[in-house]
Design a protein around this motif. Structure first.
Motif, mmCIF file in Angstrom:
data_model
loop_
_atom_site.group_PDB
_atom_site.id
_atom_site.type_symbol
_atom_site.label_atom_id
_atom_site.label_comp_id
_atom_site.label_asym_id
_atom_site.label_seq_id
_atom_site.Cartn_x
_atom_site.Cartn_y
_atom_site.Cartn_z
ATOM 1 N N ILE A 239 8.450 -0.887 13.761
ATOM 2 C CA ILE A 239 7.688 -1.195 12.541
ATOM 3 C C ILE A 239 6.293 -1.676 12.946
ATOM 4 O O ILE A 239 6.150 -2.494 13.853
ATOM 5 C CB ILE A 239 8.406 -2.293 11.714
ATOM 6 N N GLU A 240 5.274 -1.185 12.271
ATOM 7 C CA GLU A 240 3.898 -1.595 12.578
ATOM 8 C C GLU A 240 3.683 -3.065 12.184
ATOM 9 O O GLU A 240 4.174 -3.508 11.139
ATOM 10 C CB GLU A 240 2.901 -0.711 11.825
ATOM 11 N N HIS B 248 9.281 -0.946 2.791
ATOM 12 C CA HIS B 248 8.607 -0.200 1.723
ATOM 13 C C HIS B 248 9.004 -0.766 0.354
ATOM 14 O O HIS B 248 8.160 -0.922 -0.540
ATOM 15 C CB HIS B 248 8.977 1.286 1.810
ATOM 16 N N LEU C 61 15.755 1.770 12.573
ATOM 17 C CA LEU C 61 14.363 1.900 12.129
ATOM 18 C C LEU C 61 14.275 2.429 10.702
ATOM 19 O O LEU C 61 13.478 1.926 9.899
ATOM 20 C CB LEU C 61 13.604 2.831 13.088
ATOM 21 N N GLU C 62 15.108 3.416 10.363
ATOM 22 C CA GLU C 62 15.034 4.017 9.028
ATOM 23 C C GLU C 62 15.316 2.982 7.940
ATOM 24 O O GLU C 62 14.585 2.884 6.947
ATOM 25 C CB GLU C 62 16.026 5.189 8.924
ATOM 26 N N LEU D 50 2.646 -3.927 8.612
ATOM 27 C CA LEU D 50 3.693 -3.812 7.589
ATOM 28 C C LEU D 50 4.569 -5.068 7.559
ATOM 29 O O LEU D 50 4.991 -5.531 6.496
ATOM 30 C CB LEU D 50 4.553 -2.575 7.842
ATOM 31 N N GLU E 85 12.396 0.558 7.691
ATOM 32 C CA GLU E 85 11.220 1.142 7.027
ATOM 33 C C GLU E 85 11.385 1.165 5.510
ATOM 34 O O GLU E 85 10.470 0.796 4.770
ATOM 35 C CB GLU E 85 10.987 2.568 7.542
#
Length: 355
Positions: A221-222, A192, A184-185, A225, A188
């Motif tokens: 993740i949404e 970004h 996930l990190e 996004l 993200e």
């Protein structure tokens, strides 16, 4: 040996030489020769016939001693481009279009050993120019390129995909390549980066292109996004190509035609390799890619926002003109590049639902 992706059995050295051979390999790859209980990874740099060859060494303990796998990386052989990796002209045009955009994310998916890294390198070579700064984070750095800053991850000292990516952003890159989105990190930070004016190329392990989108959502993740950042997703496999020396036409049997399901080729005549000295009687020599590519348009974005399943996204992409992996494979069968058996071996039945 794994030749063109398929294991081939070659006569093994006698058991009494096992310890000596493994110890020698450990010394060459700077590993601990006394450690036989834990897995170890290393690398050997050597020159063979004037060519720089990187050999990745992986050793694991098994029931009857240690097992060693060597992966050969011939740097001078990495001369692939988008034109030479097997993309059909329309797929290549789409790929050239997305790598020319100033920001966004492009994902390449497929199992281990399906050529994802080669495709990313070919895309980087196409996108690179002296006016653009390109930085990559890889595990490992398989091939080196002039003009590109390449970072090798090293988890032992805390240099992971996520930490490397976070620091890359301070170096004002135009294009970023992340070897793999594993958590996930990393996902993200990559998203970004795509949202803040960078072109991001990366890979995921999913079975098809639509599955990559749902995998990001499953990671946490949404959806908004994903729809704002991902521009295209490509899935790929490698198929063996027919040996040019012994390729011949043949008529498919009823049993073989039954395997093709509803696919209509308009003929029962196909090509395959008879087998000769040059291909070691396999009928195949070399490999090429088969691809499916989803361009994220407004309709697919609305499906992602609704968290639609991968099958619905796949069906929508097919209605918009996408070729599935198997359909791309059939085109290469018709062009006498590969065989029906190869396409069936590396692809699964297309799961398309009707809305």
């Amino acid at each position: 040996y794994r030749i063109d992706g398929v294991l081939s059995e070659i006569s093994s050295p006698p058991k009494r030489l096992q310890a000596a051979v493994i110890s020698r390999l450990k010394i060459m790859s700077n590993l601990d020769i006394a450690e036989r209980r834990l897995p170890q990874d290393g690398r050997i740099k050597t020159k063979i016939a004037g060519r720089d060859v990187d050999i990745r060494v992986s050793i694991i303990p098994t029931l009857y001693g240690e097992s060693v796998v060597l992966r050969l990386l011939d740097r001078s052989a990495m001369n692939y481009s988008l034109e030479t990796i097997g993309m059909m002209p329309d797929t290549m045009r789409m790929m050239e279009k997305v790598i020319s955009i100033p920001h966004g994310m492009i994902l390449v998916t497929g199992p281990t050993g399906s050529g994802k890294t080669t495709t990313l390198y070919a895309a980087l070579q196409k996108a690179y120019s002296p006016e653009k700064k390109v930085i990559t984070v890889e595990d490992p750095v398989e091939y080196q390129f002039d003009g590109i800053n390449q970072i090798q991850v090293n988890p032992k000292i805390g240099l992971t995909f996520a930490s490397g990516l976070r620091h890359i952003l301070r170096h004002d890159p135009d294009i970023i390549m992340v070897g793999e989105i594993r958590d996930l990190e990393t996902a993200e930070i990559a998203i970004h980066s795509a949202l803040t004016g960078h072109l991001v190329l990366s890979t995921l392990h999913t079975n098809n292109a639509a599955g990559a989108v749902t995998r990001l959502l499953e990671m946490g993740i949404e959806p908004y996004l994903v729809t704002s950042s991902v521009e295209a997703v490509m899935a790929q496999r490698l198929v063996r190509t027919i040996c040019p020396n012994c390729g011949e036409e043949y008529e498919a049997s009823d049993a073989a035609m039954k395997k093709l399901g509803n696919t209509d080729f308009g003929s029962r005549r196909f090509f395959h390799g008879r087998g000769c000295d040059q291909c070691k009687y396999t009928g195949y020599k070399g490999r090429t890619g088969i691809y499916e590519m989803i361009m994220i348009d407004d309709e697919i974005r609305s499906l992602i926002l609704d968290r639609a399943p991968a099958t619905v996204i796949l069906d929508t992409a097919c209605r918009h003109g996408m070729r599935t992996l198997r359909e791309d494979g059939w085109l290469k069968v018709q062009k006498q590049i590969t065989t029906v058996d190869e396409v069936l071996r590396v692809t699964q039945e297309d799961e398309v639902v009707s809305l």
